[in-house]
Design a protein around this motif. Structure first.
Motif, PDB file in Angstrom:
ATOM      1  N   LYS A   1       0.835  -1.201   0.000  1.00 17.75           N
ATOM      2  CA  LYS A   1       0.000   0.000   0.000  1.00 17.75           C
ATOM      3  C   LYS A   1       0.873   1.256   0.000  1.00 17.75           C
ATOM      4  CE  LYS A   1      -3.821   2.186   2.494  1.00 17.75           C
ATOM      5  NZ  LYS A   1      -4.754   2.085   3.659  1.00 17.75           N
ATOM      6  N   ALA A   2       1.946   1.244   0.783  1.00 19.40           N
ATOM      7  CA  ALA A   2       2.858   2.390   0.830  1.00 19.40           C
ATOM      8  C   ALA A   2       3.495   2.627  -0.538  1.00 19.40           C
ATOM      9  CB  ALA A   2       3.939   2.151   1.882  1.00 19.40           C
ATOM     10  N   GLU A   3       3.836   1.550  -1.236  1.00 15.85           N
ATOM     11  CA  GLU A   3       4.463   1.677  -2.545  1.00 15.85           C
ATOM     12  C   GLU A   3       3.509   2.307  -3.558  1.00 15.85           C
ATOM     13  OE1 GLU A   3       7.934   1.241  -4.875  1.00 15.85           O
ATOM     14  OE2 GLU A   3       7.531   1.084  -2.730  1.00 15.85           O
TER      15      GLU A   3
ATOM     16  N   TYR B   1       3.198   6.030  -2.781  1.00 14.25           N
ATOM     17  CA  TYR B   1       4.417   6.748  -3.181  1.00 14.25           C
ATOM     18  C   TYR B   1       4.446   6.958  -4.695  1.00 14.25           C
ATOM     19  CZ  TYR B   1       9.282   7.885  -4.008  1.00 14.25           C
ATOM     20  OH  TYR B   1      10.428   8.501  -4.420  1.00 14.25           O
TER      21      TYR B   1
ATOM     22  N   GLN C   1       1.749   9.689   6.132  1.00 12.47           N
ATOM     23  CA  GLN C   1       0.966   8.479   5.881  1.00 12.47           C
ATOM     24  C   GLN C   1       1.893   7.291   5.604  1.00 12.47           C
ATOM     25  OE1 GLN C   1      -1.845   8.856   2.693  1.00 12.47           O
ATOM     26  NE2 GLN C   1      -2.846   6.912   3.105  1.00 12.47           N
ATOM     27  N   LEU C   2       2.944   7.527   4.818  1.00 19.67           N
ATOM     28  CA  LEU C   2       3.899   6.453   4.519  1.00 19.67           C
ATOM     29  C   LEU C   2       4.632   6.003   5.779  1.00 19.67           C
ATOM     30  CD1 LEU C   2       5.467   7.655   1.141  1.00 19.67           C
ATOM     31  CD2 LEU C   2       3.729   5.912   1.488  1.00 19.67           C
TER      32      LEU C   2
ATOM     33  N   LEU D   1       2.477   3.709   7.732  1.00 16.20           N
ATOM     34  CA  LEU D   1       2.395   2.391   7.097  1.00 16.20           C
ATOM     35  C   LEU D   1       3.665   1.580   7.338  1.00 16.20           C
ATOM     36  CD1 LEU D   1       0.675   3.344   3.718  1.00 16.20           C
ATOM     37  CD2 LEU D   1      -0.299   1.936   5.539  1.00 16.20           C
ATOM     38  N   TYR D   2       4.833   2.234   7.243  1.00 12.91           N
ATOM     39  CA  TYR D   2       6.085   1.521   7.482  1.00 12.91           C
ATOM     40  C   TYR D   2       6.181   1.056   8.934  1.00 12.91           C
ATOM     41  CZ  TYR D   2       7.547   3.384   2.961  1.00 12.91           C
ATOM     42  OH  TYR D   2       7.629   3.686   1.633  1.00 12.91           O
TER      43      TYR D   2
ATOM     44  N   SER E   1      11.925   0.384   3.780  1.00  3.64           N
ATOM     45  CA  SER E   1      11.435   1.598   4.428  1.00  3.64           C
ATOM     46  C   SER E   1      12.504   2.689   4.395  1.00  3.64           C
ATOM     47  CB  SER E   1      11.045   1.299   5.878  1.00  3.64           C
ATOM     48  OG  SER E   1      10.012   0.335   5.932  1.00  3.64           O
TER      49      SER E   1
ATOM     50  N   ARG F   1      12.646   4.739   1.043  1.00  3.37           N
ATOM     51  CA  ARG F   1      11.583   5.720   0.848  1.00  3.37           C
ATOM     52  C   ARG F   1      11.749   6.916   1.782  1.00  3.37           C
ATOM     53  NH1 ARG F   1      11.323   4.379  -3.465  1.00  3.37           N
ATOM     54  NH2 ARG F   1       9.769   3.062  -4.474  1.00  3.37           N
TER      55      ARG F   1
END
Length: 511
Positions: free
Chosen positions: A3-5, A8, A31-32, A35-36, A59, A62
């Motif tokens: 989801k993070a990917e 991004y 938000q990222l 998630l990480y 992680s 990013r």
């Protein structure tokens, strides 16, 4: 992680000109990061150290794109440590990228350590066939090691590694990497006062970086060309090169390069006698430098805190898992009372040992953080006072320049404004007092004990006397006249009930 990917790629995907510290991207970054953190917690539940390592590693990449150096270092270091713990053969770029991160936060020995691991890793497994251009990572590794040795002033070792990087770049005809390495060699030659050769190397770095569309690196090379030309006495050429650096930095922003360019412009204008411009760029440099130095110091502290929080989270999850296993064991297996009692006693003993161990580690961690804060406070207060002294000197030079001529009313107004400028506001005093308390923690308490009715103005005068500023520097710092400084010092002497033959400076230095 998936989801993070997606988020991004959709909102903050790769664009080398994009400023990922922009306010518009802050909600995406936050938000990222959430998630990480969730992914890392889920990975800890698996107790699979390989899986935990990979979550840390991805992680880190990013977070680095968003300028979160502290988090990037923490995630990368955690990932590498876990991989090495389970003897997982790490690919060379993993070590190289960690070495580059550690160079940014001034951990030079660690940077050299992981840079060398990155070079050695190419020989362990046949990674050459798995990468399109493996030489790029080799050049980066040698360049990182050389740059770290250069920062430690070990120039022979630095040149040795940089020459190896240069040879690989030339063999592969990569002008971009070749220019970057030549620029690092030029910086060493500049420090050694070989300005002609250094300027030529900076010029080559500038040309190759422009060809490679690396505008930020070209800007850095241009401002180094300006430094070298200024040292060679070519002031106007230096001014043109520094302005070119600013132009490129507007296209591809970089805080560190902009700070260095401001400092270079300040030096150039001072040599040209343009004290108004020198004063302007001095202020810009001071403001940006304070921000960047604070960021580095905060990153160092944040790295320790983040790693500590990460380990605490892991411990809590492991403790929960072990408790579940114990409950399952008790439910499914009824054993003799004597064995159960023995296990209980053993658990209590182990818990006590673990508690003592954690308490000792926490105490050591708090001691280290306190020492870092004290050192940071000393550096900031020294920087604070040195900036005040520099501003005072600039004002004096401007007065000399104008007083030597028939000063216009406009010049007189500028001098009056500078002379009456209140450099230390109330907010500045609170910041100064906070830093001062870290270095001399009981100074103000002892002062008030000696003179309970001492005023704030007299406390300020005592503090400035303690750091050994001259009367003129105190006046500039407080925005008052030198005569007012003398009067305040006299009131301080009376407050402390000193006789005329008592040395005020010596007394305050002993507090």
């Amino acid at each position: 992680m998936a989801k993070a990917e997606v988020i991004y790629d959709k909102f903050a995907g790769y664009d080398k000109y994009k400023d990922r510290r922009a306010e518009a991207l802050i909600p995406i970054k936050e938000q990222l990061m959430k998630l990480y953190a969730d992914a890392l917690e889920a990975a800890y539940h698996t107790e699979n150290e390989g899986k935990i390592g990979w979550v840390n590693f991805y992680s880190a990449r990013r977070m680095l794109h968003f300028g979160e150096i502290a988090w990037a270092v923490m995630y990368s270091k955690n990932g590498v440590d876990l991989f090495e713990k389970i003897n997982y053969p790490l690919e060379p770029p993993v070590y190289t990228e960690l070495g580059e991160l550690l160079l940014q936060v001034k951990e030079y020995d660690e940077s050299i350590h992981y840079g060398k691991k990155g070079i050695a890793a190419w020989k362990i497994l046949n990674y050459e066939n798995e990468y399109d251009a493996p030489y790029k990572f080799k050049v980066r590794a040698f360049n990182t090691i050389g740059s770290s040795f250069s920062k430690k002033n070990e120039y022979d070792s630095a040149i040795s590694y940089l020459n190896q990087a240069l040879l690989i770049a030339k063999d592969n005809k990569d002008k971009g990497l070749e220019g970057r390495v030549l620029g690092n060699i030029g910086r060493i030659l500049y420090v050694q006062a070989n300005f002609d050769t250094a300027w030529a190397l900076f010029q080559t770095e500038y040309q190759y970086s422009m060809l490679d569309s690396a505008l930020n690196e070209a800007a850095n090379a241009s401002q180094w060309m300006a430094k070298a030309n200024l040292a060679r006495g070519n002031k106007l050429a230096a001014l043109a090169e520094a302005k070119e650096a600013l132009r490129l930095l507007r296209l591809w922003p970089n805080g560190q390069y902009r700070r260095d360019t401001y400092y270079t412009l300040k030096q150039i204008h001072r040599e040209l006698g343009n004290y108004d411009s020198a004063f302007y760029y001095s202020d810009r440099y001071i403001l940006l430098n304070d921000s960047l130095e604070k960021e580095v110091a905060t990153s160092s502290l944040a790295i320790s805190k983040a790693r500590l929080n990460s380990e605490e989270s892991r411990y809590k999850i492991q403790k929960i898992n072990k408790e579940k296993e114990r409950q399952l064991f008790i439910r499914n297996t009824i054993i003799a009372a004597i064995v159960a009692l023995g296990l209980f006693v053993l658990m209590i003993v182990n818990r006590g040992r673990l508690k003592n161990k954690l308490a000792l580690e926490k105490a050591e961690s708090e001691k280290m953080l306190m020492e870092q804060e004290i050192q940071s406070a000393k550096e900031q207060i020294n920087s604070f006072t040195s900036h005040i002294i520099e501003k005072t000197n600039l004002i004096e030079k401007l007065e000399e320049q104008v007083n030597g001529k028939n000063a216009s009313s406009e010049h007189q107004m500028i001098i009056a404004a500078l002379s009456q400028q209140t450099i230390l506001t109330e907010d500045d005093w609170l910041k100064f007092k906070s830093l001062f308390d870290k270095i001399y923690p009981s100074f103000f308490q002892k002062l008030k004990k000696t003179a309970p009715e001492i005023t704030v103005a007299e406390q300020r005068m005592a503090a400035l006397t303690r750091i050994q500023l001259t009367s003129k520097q105190m006046a500039a710092m407080l925005g008052i006249s030198v005569d007012s400084v003398h009067k305040t010092r006299q009131r301080l002497r009376q407050r402390l009930q000193f006789s005329s033959d008592t040395n005020l400076d010596e007394y305050i230095s002993g507090i």
